[in-house]
Design a protein around this motif. Structure first.
Motif, PDB file in Angstrom:
ATOM      1  N   SER A   1       0.706  -1.453  -0.037  1.00 35.64           N
ATOM      2  CA  SER A   1       0.478  -0.208  -0.037  1.00 35.64           C
ATOM      3  C   SER A   1       0.714   1.253  -0.258  1.00 35.64           C
ATOM      4  CB  SER A   1      -1.148  -0.091   1.086  1.00 35.64           C
ATOM      5  OG  SER A   1      -0.073   0.724   2.330  1.00 35.64           O
ATOM      6  N   GLY A   2       2.307   1.050   0.516  1.00 37.54           N
ATOM      7  CA  GLY A   2       2.759   2.140   0.195  1.00 37.54           C
ATOM      8  C   GLY A   2       4.112   2.254  -1.037  1.00 37.54           C
ATOM      9  N   VAL A   3       3.738   1.732  -2.142  1.00 33.99           N
ATOM     10  CA  VAL A   3       4.399   1.091  -3.098  1.00 33.99           C
ATOM     11  C   VAL A   3       4.005   2.815  -4.335  1.00 33.99           C
ATOM     12  CG1 VAL A   3       4.983   0.329  -5.407  1.00 33.99           C
ATOM     13  CG2 VAL A   3       5.543  -0.931  -2.834  1.00 33.99           C
ATOM     14  N   PRO A   4       4.909   4.029  -4.829  1.00 27.33           N
ATOM     15  CA  PRO A   4       4.563   4.875  -5.098  1.00 27.33           C
ATOM     16  C   PRO A   4       3.817   4.285  -6.371  1.00 27.33           C
ATOM     17  CG  PRO A   4       6.811   4.755  -4.409  1.00 27.33           C
ATOM     18  CD  PRO A   4       6.201   3.406  -4.137  1.00 27.33           C
ATOM     19  N   SER A   5       2.858   5.026  -6.847  1.00 28.01           N
ATOM     20  CA  SER A   5       2.186   4.668  -7.952  1.00 28.01           C
ATOM     21  C   SER A   5       3.171   4.313  -8.962  1.00 28.01           C
ATOM     22  CB  SER A   5       1.061   5.621  -8.230  1.00 28.01           C
ATOM     23  OG  SER A   5       1.566   7.564  -8.652  1.00 28.01           O
ATOM     24  N   ILE A   6       4.243   5.121  -9.612  1.00 24.42           N
ATOM     25  CA  ILE A   6       4.281   5.044 -10.888  1.00 24.42           C
ATOM     26  C   ILE A   6       4.974   3.266 -11.057  1.00 24.42           C
ATOM     27  CG2 ILE A   6       6.550   6.028 -10.718  1.00 24.42           C
ATOM     28  CD1 ILE A   6       6.640   7.063 -12.983  1.00 24.42           C
ATOM     29  N   ILE A   7       5.349   2.599 -10.144  1.00 22.63           N
ATOM     30  CA  ILE A   7       5.989   1.920 -10.120  1.00 22.63           C
ATOM     31  C   ILE A   7       4.635   0.279 -10.444  1.00 22.63           C
ATOM     32  CG2 ILE A   7       6.989  -0.113  -8.146  1.00 22.63           C
ATOM     33  CD1 ILE A   7       8.492   1.854  -7.425  1.00 22.63           C
ATOM     34  N   TYR A   8       3.404   1.026  -9.577  1.00 24.04           N
ATOM     35  CA  TYR A   8       2.293   0.071 -10.307  1.00 24.04           C
ATOM     36  C   TYR A   8       2.453   0.290 -11.982  1.00 24.04           C
ATOM     37  CZ  TYR A   8       0.805  -1.201  -5.364  1.00 24.04           C
ATOM     38  OH  TYR A   8       0.759  -1.853  -4.786  1.00 24.04           O
TER      39      TYR A   8
ATOM     40  N   ILE B   1      -9.073   8.000  -9.466  1.00 21.96           N
ATOM     41  CA  ILE B   1     -10.003   8.970  -9.982  1.00 21.96           C
ATOM     42  C   ILE B   1      -8.487   9.819 -11.004  1.00 21.96           C
ATOM     43  CG2 ILE B   1     -11.473  10.434 -11.002  1.00 21.96           C
ATOM     44  CD1 ILE B   1     -13.685   9.059  -9.199  1.00 21.96           C
ATOM     45  N   GLY B   2      -7.927  10.013  -9.482  1.00 22.60           N
ATOM     46  CA  GLY B   2      -7.114  11.556 -10.225  1.00 22.60           C
ATOM     47  C   GLY B   2      -5.852  10.860 -10.150  1.00 22.60           C
ATOM     48  N   GLU B   3      -5.485   9.473 -10.201  1.00 23.36           N
ATOM     49  CA  GLU B   3      -4.180   9.588 -10.724  1.00 23.36           C
ATOM     50  C   GLU B   3      -4.104   9.741 -11.925  1.00 23.36           C
ATOM     51  OE1 GLU B   3      -1.664   8.384  -9.293  1.00 23.36           O
ATOM     52  OE2 GLU B   3      -2.108   7.707  -7.212  1.00 23.36           O
ATOM     53  N   THR B   4      -2.425  10.317 -11.836  1.00 27.23           N
ATOM     54  CA  THR B   4      -1.876  10.433 -13.697  1.00 27.23           C
ATOM     55  C   THR B   4      -0.636   9.379 -13.931  1.00 27.23           C
ATOM     56  OG1 THR B   4      -2.237  12.587 -12.710  1.00 27.23           O
ATOM     57  CG2 THR B   4      -0.678  11.817 -14.938  1.00 27.23           C
ATOM     58  N   ALA B   5       0.098   9.339 -13.699  1.00 25.01           N
ATOM     59  CA  ALA B   5       2.189   9.128 -13.609  1.00 25.01           C
ATOM     60  C   ALA B   5       1.030   7.535 -14.048  1.00 25.01           C
ATOM     61  CB  ALA B   5       2.679   9.151 -12.055  1.00 25.01           C
ATOM     62  N   PRO B   6       1.223   6.469 -13.286  1.00 26.26           N
ATOM     63  CA  PRO B   6       0.739   4.928 -13.883  1.00 26.26           C
ATOM     64  C   PRO B   6       0.051   4.931 -14.826  1.00 26.26           C
ATOM     65  CG  PRO B   6      -0.006   5.258 -11.721  1.00 26.26           C
ATOM     66  CD  PRO B   6       0.052   6.608 -11.432  1.00 26.26           C
ATOM     67  N   LEU B   7      -0.875   5.862 -15.241  1.00 30.37           N
ATOM     68  CA  LEU B   7      -1.281   6.075 -16.933  1.00 30.37           C
ATOM     69  C   LEU B   7      -0.642   6.835 -17.654  1.00 30.37           C
ATOM     70  CD1 LEU B   7      -5.106   6.794 -16.271  1.00 30.37           C
ATOM     71  CD2 LEU B   7      -3.945   4.658 -15.683  1.00 30.37           C
ATOM     72  N   VAL B   8       0.529   7.700 -17.331  1.00 30.41           N
ATOM     73  CA  VAL B   8       1.316   7.868 -17.994  1.00 30.41           C
ATOM     74  C   VAL B   8       2.386   6.807 -18.241  1.00 30.41           C
ATOM     75  CG1 VAL B   8       3.417   9.360 -18.766  1.00 30.41           C
ATOM     76  CG2 VAL B   8       1.623  10.281 -17.632  1.00 30.41           C
ATOM     77  N   VAL B   9       2.038   5.330 -17.986  1.00 23.06           N
ATOM     78  CA  VAL B   9       2.982   4.883 -18.461  1.00 23.06           C
ATOM     79  C   VAL B   9       2.959   4.074 -18.546  1.00 23.06           C
ATOM     80  CG1 VAL B   9       5.001   2.798 -17.142  1.00 23.06           C
ATOM     81  CG2 VAL B   9       4.562   4.938 -15.896  1.00 23.06           C
TER      82      VAL B   9
ATOM     83  N   LEU C   1       4.048   0.812 -14.003  1.00 20.45           N
ATOM     84  CA  LEU C   1       5.362  -0.117 -14.338  1.00 20.45           C
ATOM     85  C   LEU C   1       5.327  -1.790 -14.138  1.00 20.45           C
ATOM     86  CD1 LEU C   1       8.929   1.545 -13.134  1.00 20.45           C
ATOM     87  CD2 LEU C   1       7.459   1.438 -15.964  1.00 20.45           C
ATOM     88  N   LEU C   2       4.500  -1.439 -13.448  1.00 23.37           N
ATOM     89  CA  LEU C   2       3.889  -3.357 -12.900  1.00 23.37           C
ATOM     90  C   LEU C   2       3.149  -3.446 -14.600  1.00 23.37           C
ATOM     91  CD1 LEU C   2       3.732  -5.782 -11.771  1.00 23.37           C
ATOM     92  CD2 LEU C   2       2.556  -4.827 -10.122  1.00 23.37           C
ATOM     93  N   GLY C   3       1.857  -2.453 -14.247  1.00 21.43           N
ATOM     94  CA  GLY C   3       0.931  -2.936 -15.573  1.00 21.43           C
ATOM     95  C   GLY C   3       1.082  -2.705 -16.543  1.00 21.43           C
ATOM     96  N   LEU C   4       2.991  -1.984 -17.032  1.00 18.38           N
ATOM     97  CA  LEU C   4       2.892  -2.088 -18.407  1.00 18.38           C
ATOM     98  C   LEU C   4       3.717  -3.482 -18.975  1.00 18.38           C
ATOM     99  CD1 LEU C   4       3.716   0.090 -21.068  1.00 18.38           C
ATOM    100  CD2 LEU C   4       5.775   0.357 -19.835  1.00 18.38           C
ATOM    101  N   VAL C   5       3.725  -3.653 -17.773  1.00 15.72           N
ATOM    102  CA  VAL C   5       4.675  -5.192 -18.114  1.00 15.72           C
ATOM    103  C   VAL C   5       3.935  -6.456 -18.557  1.00 15.72           C
ATOM    104  CG1 VAL C   5       6.413  -6.883 -17.596  1.00 15.72           C
ATOM    105  CG2 VAL C   5       6.876  -5.098 -17.118  1.00 15.72           C
TER     106      VAL C   5
END
Ligand SMILES: Nc1ncnc2c1ncn2[C@@H]1O[C@H](COP(=O)(O)OP(=O)(O)OP(=O)(O)O)[C@@H](O)[C@H]1O
Ligand SMILES: [Mg+2]
Lengths: 427, 249
Positions: A236-243, A347-355, A245-249
């Motif tokens: 729950s504490g992992v930064p969203s951008i890392i999710y 809804i407000g997340e940006t970083a993981p969606l950019v990735v 990257l996971l989603g990308l793979v």
């Protein structure tokens, strides 16, 4: 014997001494209380004023004067009046005369001219015929308090008009993205955001609540369970951008046949053959909020008093009957509160969606979960990164829409929560 | 007198600490059996072993047999859920579900597959527990609005709605005033015509008044077991005599 007696009497003296203490005067305790209360009040007002500053700065950018310049001045068509005041038929005539035929037909095919609203026609004339462009755009504050100065400034330009503009308008909401800030809209981004969030809700609710119920009620205590719990907390504490990257793979690459819809025969229309689809984005956000939902649901379940569980098991209920009829109804309010908060965050997340590859420029509106997409936060991020003031205004308009959607979803969720609670309490 | 519950050489452990030592007891059908003993001696533990409620606590272990109607309930193939349907339980603190009175009674029966008339079920159980007249006009209000004594009678009604053979009661009157206690006592006496009852109590008069046989536990060991009259009038063990006369406990 004597020694013991004297010792014990000395001891009781000590005890008596301990009981002869003087209470602190109430005055000093009250003083501490006053200080603490004042501090908390200040904290409260700080928070509220930050919120007001935030809201103010958004609204400040969403409305204001715009200084337009034209290639053809409006007076040439309107004989001194305003374009807006012309009749519907006259506007169509102007368009027919002045637009290149191909452009006219394309527009007509999208939506027949006769059926378009008067404002819509004016806007088309404005940008396509008069070729209006923004010289300068002003904030609401400037528009209200430095009006004289703005008018003076406008007079120095030939062929320019100062017009008050609301950057958020039906056209803006229903419009497609465009490079021209006067024409650009956010319908695609709204659809994308709503689609992504629906996918997220669809997957994260059952997975999160199921995991939590299993961990709390079914899994016996063991080292393996402890390990799982710790890992969920850490996740729950992992930064969203890392999710991201996971989603990308995982979703965009490995599960490509599924997330691109190829497996189900979705290859035409707005669909893509890449995995950069609404489905991948929704699944990535599901991963992101899953740990929080699990933790929150577990805490909700643990808050159920044991007497209820005992009563249920004592009547010969199975585990599932106990969970379904007593545990979940008792804590559904807490479960939903936490889940709603995490979805709002998603809804407000940006970083993981950019990735995971949300499109940055997209003129088509997504029509299925296998479509390319962009979302409101991405759109806002794009626009606010541009130096021109008019894009800041667009961003402010989009922010207002995003916040409205968020509040609406929260409101629906709260209403739904109340209904579910009432219904389950009766089972 | 037919025996219904037989406990044989039963040991029970919470983790490393043993709460019951080699307990051997017999309870008869259509009788009220009382368990008495000082606080912490293992009465609740023993009661919860009879319907396998202790299975719900992590890290517990038992040795030995308990048979009900000649069936060993501690065999591996026995499902504790089935045991609990046949052996109802009333807890020390009234614990109705935070739902309506109606739902409280009907729910247990429904999940166990009752398909008959619900109204009849509610009326007959509430009448049997002497609660019908007090609540018949508010069956659809939340049970938590009832008084403590009414809640406890509701819990008994709920327990008999699932048609148990045995009802276990863990100090059912400890939270109640003398009037409510008297009502529940007369209710229990009434119930023994149909059910076999095992009751834990700290109240010696209560045990003397209502029970047919009594077992005295001390530190997880059964010190004495027999007809209530004999135990109270001429106990064989010194410890029992001391406890009953109030010299410790
Ligand atoms: N869940 C538990 N985990 C560990 N130990 C327990 C647990 N429940 C009870 N014990 C221990 O087992 C022993 C017997 O407890 P039990 O509750 O059976 O006593 P009791 O005779 O019912 O007492 P009381 O009259 O006070 O209710 C006590 O020493 C208690 O500390
Ligand atoms: Mg007890």
């Amino acid at each position: 014997m004597e020694r013991i007696t004297s010792h014990s009497s000395k001891h009781s003296e000590d005890i008596n001494k301990a009981l002869q203490w003087q209470p602190k005067p109430l005055r000093t305790r009250k003083r501490n209380e006053t200080i603490m209360r004042t501090l908390m009040l200040i904290a409260l007002y700080c928070t509220i004023s930050f919120l007001f500053i935030l809201a103010g700065s958004i609204i400040n950018n969403a409305f204001g004067y715009v200084l337009f310049t034209y290639e053809i001045h409006p007076t040439e068509f309107s004989q001194g009046g305003e374009i807006n005041e012309l009749s519907h038929a006259k506007k169509i005539a102007i368009l027919k005369e002045n637009l290149r035929e191909r452009v006219y037909i394309t527009l007509d095919r999208k939506k027949p001219m006769e059926k378009r609203s008067s404002q819509d026609l004016s806007a088309i004339i404005f940008s396509r015929v008069l070729k209006a462009s923004v010289l300068e755009a002003y904030s609401l504050f400037e528009s209200l308090f430095q009006r004289g100065q703005l008018i003076e400034n406008a007079l120095t330009y030939p062929n320019a008009d100062l017009i008050f503009r609301s950057w958020i308008s039906p056209r803006f909401i229903r419009g497609e993205q465009s490079t021209n800030p006067l024409e650009s809209g956010i319908w695609g981004a709204i659809t994308g955001s709503v689609g992504v969030i629906l996918v997220t809700i669809l997957f994260s609710f059952p997975l999160g609540i199921g995991t939590a119920v299993y961990l709390c009620e079914y899994m016996p205590r063991s080292r393996w369970k402890n390990l799982l719990q710790i890992n969920i907390y850490n996740l729950s504490g992992v930064p969203s951008i890392i999710y991201g990257l996971l989603g990308l793979v995982v979703f965009v690459r490995v599960f490509l046949p599924i997330t691109s819809g190829q497996l189900f025969g979705f290859t035409s229309g707005a669909a893509t053959d890449s995995g950069r689809t609404i489905l991948s984005a929704g699944l990535t956000l599901t991963l992101l909020i899953l740990p929080v939902i699990v933790i929150n649901t577990q805490e909700a379940i643990l808050s159920v008093p044991t007497y209820i569980k005992q009563a249920s098991y004592g009547l010969g209920a199975t585990k599932w009957q106990t969970v379904w009829h007593h545990i979940i109804p008792y804590c559904i309010g807490r479960i939903l509160t936490g889940t709603i908060l995490s979805v709002s965050r998603a809804i407000g997340e940006t970083a993981p969606l950019v990735v995971v590859g949300a499109s940055t420029f997209l003129t088509i509106v997504p029509n299925s979960i296998f479509s390319k997409y962009t979302t409101l936060p991405i759109q806002i991020y794009q626009w606010s990164a541009r130096p021109q003031q008019e894009f800041q205004n667009l961003a402010a308009g989009a922010i207002l829409v995003l916040l409205t959607i968020m509040l609406t979803l929260n409101f629906i969720a709260i209403m739904y929560r109340k209904r579910v609670q009432k219904k389950l309490a009766r089972l | 007198m037919k025996s219904i519950i037989q406990i044989k050489n039963f040991n029970f452990f919470y983790g490393e600490s043993q709460a019951l030592h080699d307990v051997t007891l017999d309870f008869n059908e259509n009788q009220i059996s009382a368990l008495i003993g000082p606080s912490g001696c293992g009465k609740t533990t023993l009661l919860r072993c009879i319907n396998r409620m202790n299975d719900l606590i992590d890290d517990t272990r038992s040795e030995g047999n308990i048979t009900i109607h000649e069936k060993n309930i501690y065999l591996a193939e026995v499902d504790p859920v089935e045991v609990r349907r046949k052996v109802g339980m009333v807890f020390q603190k009234p614990n109705p579900f935070p739902k309506t009175i109606w739902d409280n009674i009907v729910w247990g029966a429904k999940i166990n597959g009752y398909t008959g008339n619900l109204e009849e079920l509610v009326e007959s159980t509430l009448t049997r527990t002497a609660l019908w007249d007090e609540v018949k006009d508010k069956l659809h209000t939340n049970a938590l609005f009832l008084s403590g004594g009414q809640q406890q009678r509701l819990c008994i009604a709920r327990a008999i709605a699932i048609k148990p053979d045995v009802i276990l009661m863990d100090e059912p009157t400890s939270a109640l005033d003398p009037v409510a206690t008297a009502r529940i006592e007369s209710l229990i006496t009434e119930l023994k015509k149909r059910y076999s009852i095992v009751i834990v109590t700290h109240n010696m008069q209560q045990a003397g008044r209502i029970s047919d046989c009594t077992s005295f536990l001390l530190n997880g060991v059964v010190v004495e077991h027999g007809r209530t009259k004999e135990i109270f009038l001429n106990p064989k063990e010194k410890k029992t005599e001391e406890y009953i006369s109030g010299e410790f406990g």
